[in-house]
Design a protein around this motif. Sequence first.
Motif, mmCIF file in Angstrom:
data_model
loop_
_atom_site.group_PDB
_atom_site.id
_atom_site.type_symbol
_atom_site.label_atom_id
_atom_site.label_comp_id
_atom_site.label_asym_id
_atom_site.label_seq_id
_atom_site.Cartn_x
_atom_site.Cartn_y
_atom_site.Cartn_z
ATOM 1 N N SER A 34 0.827 -1.203 0.000
ATOM 2 C CA SER A 34 0.000 0.000 0.000
ATOM 3 C C SER A 34 0.863 1.255 0.000
ATOM 4 N N LYS A 35 1.973 1.224 0.725
ATOM 5 C CA LYS A 35 2.879 2.375 0.756
ATOM 6 C C LYS A 35 3.578 2.550 -0.595
ATOM 7 N N LEU A 36 3.923 1.443 -1.233
ATOM 8 C CA LEU A 36 4.522 1.519 -2.568
ATOM 9 C C LEU A 36 3.531 2.110 -3.568
ATOM 10 N N LEU A 37 2.288 1.669 -3.488
ATOM 11 C CA LEU A 37 1.261 2.200 -4.383
ATOM 12 C C LEU A 37 1.026 3.687 -4.148
ATOM 13 N N GLU A 38 1.010 4.098 -2.896
ATOM 14 C CA GLU A 38 0.849 5.525 -2.581
ATOM 15 C C GLU A 38 1.961 6.341 -3.234
ATOM 16 N N ALA A 39 3.180 5.875 -3.111
ATOM 17 C CA ALA A 39 4.318 6.589 -3.693
ATOM 18 C C ALA A 39 4.206 6.639 -5.212
ATOM 19 N N ALA A 40 3.862 5.520 -5.821
ATOM 20 C CA ALA A 40 3.747 5.466 -7.279
ATOM 21 C C ALA A 40 2.609 6.359 -7.777
ATOM 22 N N MET A 41 1.507 6.377 -7.049
ATOM 23 C CA MET A 41 0.391 7.227 -7.449
ATOM 24 C C MET A 41 0.741 8.708 -7.332
ATOM 25 N N ALA A 42 1.672 9.033 -6.448
ATOM 26 C CA ALA A 42 2.134 10.408 -6.302
ATOM 27 C C ALA A 42 3.185 10.758 -7.357
ATOM 28 N N GLY A 43 3.529 9.764 -8.204
ATOM 29 C CA GLY A 43 4.467 10.012 -9.292
ATOM 30 C C GLY A 43 5.883 9.552 -9.036
ATOM 31 N N ASP A 44 6.136 8.985 -7.888
ATOM 32 C CA ASP A 44 7.476 8.519 -7.535
ATOM 33 C C ASP A 44 7.634 7.071 -7.974
ATOM 34 N N THR A 45 8.220 6.875 -9.139
ATOM 35 C CA THR A 45 8.347 5.511 -9.667
ATOM 36 C C THR A 45 9.799 5.087 -9.861
ATOM 37 N N SER A 46 10.748 5.832 -9.305
ATOM 38 C CA SER A 46 12.140 5.402 -9.438
ATOM 39 C C SER A 46 12.363 4.207 -8.507
ATOM 40 N N VAL A 47 13.119 3.273 -8.977
ATOM 41 C CA VAL A 47 13.353 2.044 -8.222
ATOM 42 C C VAL A 47 14.003 2.354 -6.876
ATOM 43 N N ALA A 48 14.992 3.229 -6.864
ATOM 44 C CA ALA A 48 15.689 3.556 -5.623
ATOM 45 C C ALA A 48 14.737 4.157 -4.597
ATOM 46 N N ASN A 49 13.905 5.080 -5.019
ATOM 47 C CA ASN A 49 12.968 5.705 -4.085
ATOM 48 C C ASN A 49 11.907 4.720 -3.616
ATOM 49 N N LEU A 50 11.430 3.869 -4.505
ATOM 50 C CA LEU A 50 10.435 2.877 -4.109
ATOM 51 C C LEU A 50 11.018 1.887 -3.106
ATOM 52 N N LYS A 51 12.270 1.500 -3.296
ATOM 53 C CA LYS A 51 12.917 0.602 -2.325
ATOM 54 C C LYS A 51 13.002 1.276 -0.962
ATOM 55 N N HIS A 52 13.337 2.558 -0.961
ATOM 56 C CA HIS A 52 13.415 3.297 0.299
ATOM 57 C C HIS A 52 12.039 3.344 0.973
ATOM 58 N N VAL A 53 11.003 3.645 0.197
ATOM 59 C CA VAL A 53 9.639 3.685 0.730
ATOM 60 C C VAL A 53 9.258 2.315 1.292
ATOM 61 N N GLY A 54 9.571 1.263 0.553
ATOM 62 C CA GLY A 54 9.232 -0.088 0.987
ATOM 63 C C GLY A 54 9.951 -0.496 2.259
ATOM 64 N N ARG A 55 11.230 -0.192 2.337
ATOM 65 C CA ARG A 55 11.998 -0.552 3.542
ATOM 66 C C ARG A 55 11.508 0.233 4.757
ATOM 67 N N THR A 56 11.190 1.494 4.528
ATOM 68 C CA THR A 56 10.651 2.312 5.617
ATOM 69 C C THR A 56 9.326 1.731 6.107
ATOM 70 N N ALA A 57 8.464 1.365 5.161
ATOM 71 C CA ALA A 57 7.161 0.794 5.517
ATOM 72 C C ALA A 57 7.327 -0.512 6.263
ATOM 73 N N LEU A 58 8.259 -1.333 5.838
ATOM 74 C CA LEU A 58 8.481 -2.613 6.519
ATOM 75 C C LEU A 58 8.956 -2.372 7.948
#
Length: 66
Positions: A34-58
Amino acid sequence: MFDAETTAILRAVLDEVCVSVSRYETSARTYVASKLLEAAMAGDTSVANLKHVGRTALGEAPAMWR
């Protein structure tokens, strides 16, 4: 919702971030997704940023979910 490339990136990041989380631990994986989807919907689709979002969420997920 997303194109095939973005969907593939989201799945790959989810799998990488949750590598130590059992596929049967759906609560933690759902929270991270859900956190990854939130980031992607906000336009953040870079792999590095998504990994950061995912690790933070975990890290935020309650211990009983992991």
